[in-house]
Design a protein around this motif. Structure first.
Motif, PDB file in Angstrom:
ATOM      1  N   PHE A  17      -4.241  -2.283  -6.743  1.00  0.00           N
ATOM      2  CA  PHE A  17      -2.966  -2.403  -7.292  1.00  0.00           C
ATOM      3  C   PHE A  17      -1.936  -2.865  -5.900  1.00  0.00           C
ATOM      4  N   ALA A  18      -2.016  -2.343  -4.952  1.00  0.00           N
ATOM      5  CA  ALA A  18      -1.281  -2.693  -3.839  1.00  0.00           C
ATOM      6  C   ALA A  18      -1.517  -4.194  -3.308  1.00  0.00           C
TER       7      ALA A  18
ATOM      8  N   THR B 296      -2.666  -6.540  -5.345  1.00  0.00           N
ATOM      9  CA  THR B 296      -2.041  -7.307  -6.343  1.00  0.00           C
ATOM     10  C   THR B 296      -0.577  -7.629  -6.366  1.00  0.00           C
ATOM     11  N   GLU B 297      -0.115  -6.199  -6.110  1.00  0.00           N
ATOM     12  CA  GLU B 297       1.621  -6.335  -6.084  1.00  0.00           C
ATOM     13  C   GLU B 297       2.136  -7.344  -5.030  1.00  0.00           C
ATOM     14  N   ILE B 298       1.366  -7.479  -3.913  1.00  0.00           N
ATOM     15  CA  ILE B 298       1.843  -8.117  -2.648  1.00  0.00           C
ATOM     16  C   ILE B 298       1.566  -9.365  -3.151  1.00  0.00           C
ATOM     17  N   PHE B 299       0.621  -9.963  -4.034  1.00  0.00           N
ATOM     18  CA  PHE B 299       0.361 -11.396  -4.356  1.00  0.00           C
ATOM     19  C   PHE B 299       1.454 -11.673  -5.366  1.00  0.00           C
ATOM     20  N   LEU B 300       1.997 -10.620  -6.232  1.00  0.00           N
ATOM     21  CA  LEU B 300       2.729 -10.829  -7.229  1.00  0.00           C
ATOM     22  C   LEU B 300       4.277 -10.948  -6.698  1.00  0.00           C
ATOM     23  N   LEU B 301       4.566 -10.103  -5.786  1.00  0.00           N
ATOM     24  CA  LEU B 301       5.925 -10.473  -5.014  1.00  0.00           C
ATOM     25  C   LEU B 301       6.135 -11.546  -4.589  1.00  0.00           C
TER      26      LEU B 301
ATOM     27  N   GLY C 171      -7.436 -11.851  -7.017  1.00  0.00           N
ATOM     28  CA  GLY C 171      -7.307 -11.709  -5.747  1.00  0.00           C
ATOM     29  C   GLY C 171      -7.381 -10.499  -5.247  1.00  0.00           C
ATOM     30  N   GLY C 172      -6.549  -9.588  -6.147  1.00  0.00           N
ATOM     31  CA  GLY C 172      -6.436  -8.161  -5.704  1.00  0.00           C
ATOM     32  C   GLY C 172      -7.756  -7.487  -5.926  1.00  0.00           C
ATOM     33  N   THR C 173      -8.387  -7.856  -6.802  1.00  0.00           N
ATOM     34  CA  THR C 173     -10.020  -7.573  -7.106  1.00  0.00           C
ATOM     35  C   THR C 173     -10.911  -7.559  -5.983  1.00  0.00           C
TER      36      THR C 173
ATOM     37  N   LEU D 102       5.848  -3.941   1.891  1.00  0.00           N
ATOM     38  CA  LEU D 102       4.969  -4.800   2.935  1.00  0.00           C
ATOM     39  C   LEU D 102       5.150  -4.287   4.408  1.00  0.00           C
ATOM     40  N   GLY D 103       6.185  -3.656   4.579  1.00  0.00           N
ATOM     41  CA  GLY D 103       6.252  -2.621   6.088  1.00  0.00           C
ATOM     42  C   GLY D 103       5.277  -1.720   6.101  1.00  0.00           C
ATOM     43  N   HIS D 104       5.068  -1.074   5.004  1.00  0.00           N
ATOM     44  CA  HIS D 104       4.061   0.091   5.100  1.00  0.00           C
ATOM     45  C   HIS D 104       2.434  -0.610   5.344  1.00  0.00           C
ATOM     46  N   CYS D 105       2.421  -1.921   4.537  1.00  0.00           N
ATOM     47  CA  CYS D 105       1.059  -2.162   4.737  1.00  0.00           C
ATOM     48  C   CYS D 105       0.633  -3.048   6.181  1.00  0.00           C
ATOM     49  N   ILE D 106       1.861  -3.672   6.767  1.00  0.00           N
ATOM     50  CA  ILE D 106       1.633  -4.110   8.240  1.00  0.00           C
ATOM     51  C   ILE D 106       1.335  -2.901   9.194  1.00  0.00           C
ATOM     52  N   PHE D 107       2.390  -1.790   8.909  1.00  0.00           N
ATOM     53  CA  PHE D 107       2.043  -0.626   9.591  1.00  0.00           C
ATOM     54  C   PHE D 107       0.756  -0.097   9.888  1.00  0.00           C
ATOM     55  N   ILE D 108       0.131   0.215   8.659  1.00  0.00           N
ATOM     56  CA  ILE D 108      -1.023   0.994   8.533  1.00  0.00           C
ATOM     57  C   ILE D 108      -2.313   0.000   8.992  1.00  0.00           C
ATOM     58  N   TYR D 109      -2.042  -1.191   8.440  1.00  0.00           N
ATOM     59  CA  TYR D 109      -3.304  -1.936   8.399  1.00  0.00           C
ATOM     60  C   TYR D 109      -3.487  -3.065   9.469  1.00  0.00           C
ATOM     61  N   SER D 110      -2.440  -3.093  10.310  1.00  0.00           N
ATOM     62  CA  SER D 110      -2.523  -4.193  11.440  1.00  0.00           C
ATOM     63  C   SER D 110      -2.790  -3.493  12.706  1.00  0.00           C
TER      64      SER D 110
END
Length: 315
Positions: free
Chosen positions: A111-112, A114-119, A155-157, A255-263
């Motif tokens: 879901f995360a 997929t939401e990034i792609f959707l945004l 893509g999310g899957t 996206l700030g969360h995603c960059i902070f956690i996964y980068s």
């Protein structure tokens, strides 16, 4: 032969312990009340938006088609983590089985991502609508919209399957405590009884790269929109500026969360839990407010729907 013996001696982890938000009982009670309210409001808001878009034929446009997808994601995304967290508030051990942990990671990333792609797609939709209004219905026809929706969910899957597969194959042993209130790939990978440097690089190159690239595309898209708005009339420009600013706020939080956690490598920081709260509970609540409930067409459609419901109730 010796390696086989060592693998056989490695204890099999059947569950993990979630540390939760805090060990302080008062803090946990406040968190329980806050998350419960946020979760209920998120469900009500997003489900109401989906029903309204389906009900009102005037909202059967590409913009609201993508908004309905966003609302569906925002119902599912917090449901992956919040109910478990609410139940764990009343539990001392806060256990989660290995299979449940893997399932949680899979749907969380599905879901995360997929939401990034959707945004990103929604930003492109707004770019076409504002910068190329005469070509909008040609560029964003229904065939294109459906193909984009299929592509972003696919893509999310793929992303989720790839990350989850990396964690399943690792051997796990003590310690078995995850320093968070839900299972996520970086925290789980840290518990593996093997060298995970290559796995961590793959996580950064996958999730981190997706987050950064999509964020750059989104910022560029809105920058182009803002530049083009300088040539429009003041009232239209004011509304569009307000909309773009609101959208950028949500995009930055998510996206700030995603960059902070996964980068970055899989290291725990005190800020991780705070960032995760915004990611799992706050952003899904903000989306219906910012993307839909501030919209005049959506407000009118909601009023019509409520009026019909009231009329049926009186009958």
């Amino acid at each position: 032969m010796e390696e086989a013996v060592l693998l056989n001696q490695t204890p099999v982890v059947t569950y993990f312990r979630l540390r939760g938000l805090s060990i302080n009982q008062n803090v946990q009670m406040v968190a329980f009340a806050m998350f419960l309210v946020f979760y209920v409001l998120t469900l009500i808001g997003n489900i109401l938006i989906v029903i309204t878009i389906i009900y009102d034929h005037h909202l059967h446009t590409p913009m609201y088609f993508f908004l309905s997808n966003l609302s569906c994601i925002d119902v599912c995304h917090p449901t992956v983590t919040v109910p478990k967290m609410l139940m764990d508030t009343w539990s001392e051990e806060k256990l989660i089985s290995f299979d449940a942990c893997v399932t949680q990671m899979f749907f969380l990333h599905l879901f995360a991502c997929t939401e990034i792609f959707l945004l990103t797609v929604m930003a492109y939709d707004r770019y076409v609508a504002i910068c190329k209004p005469l070509q909008y219905m040609t560029v964003m026809n229904w065939k294109v919209c459906v193909l984009l929706a299929v592509a972003l969910w696919t893509g999310g899957t793929i992303h989720s399957v790839a990350l989850t597969s990396l964690t399943i194959k690792l051997p796990y042993c003590d310690p078995d405590e995850i320093d968070n209130f839900f299972c996520d790939v970086p925290q789980v990978v840290k518990l593996a009884c093997t060298d995970t440097r290559i796995i961590e690089i793959l996580i950064v190159s996958n999730s981190g790269l997706i987050s950064v690239v999509c964020f750059v595309v989104l910022v560029v898209s809105y920058a182009v929109i803002l530049v083009s708005l300088r040539q429009q009339i003041s009232e239209g420009r004011r509304k569009a500026l307000s909309t773009c600013a609101a959208h950028l706020t949500v995009v930055t939080l998510f996206l700030g969360h995603c960059i902070f956690i996964y980068s970055r490598p899989s290291t725990s920081l005190p800020e991780d839990k705070v960032v995760s709260v915004f990611f799992t509970a706050v952003t899904p609540l903000l989306n219906p407010i910012i993307y839909s409930l501030r919209n005049e067409d959506m407000k009118n459609a909601l009023n019509k729907l409520m009026g019909r419901v009231e009329e049926r109730g009186k009958k």
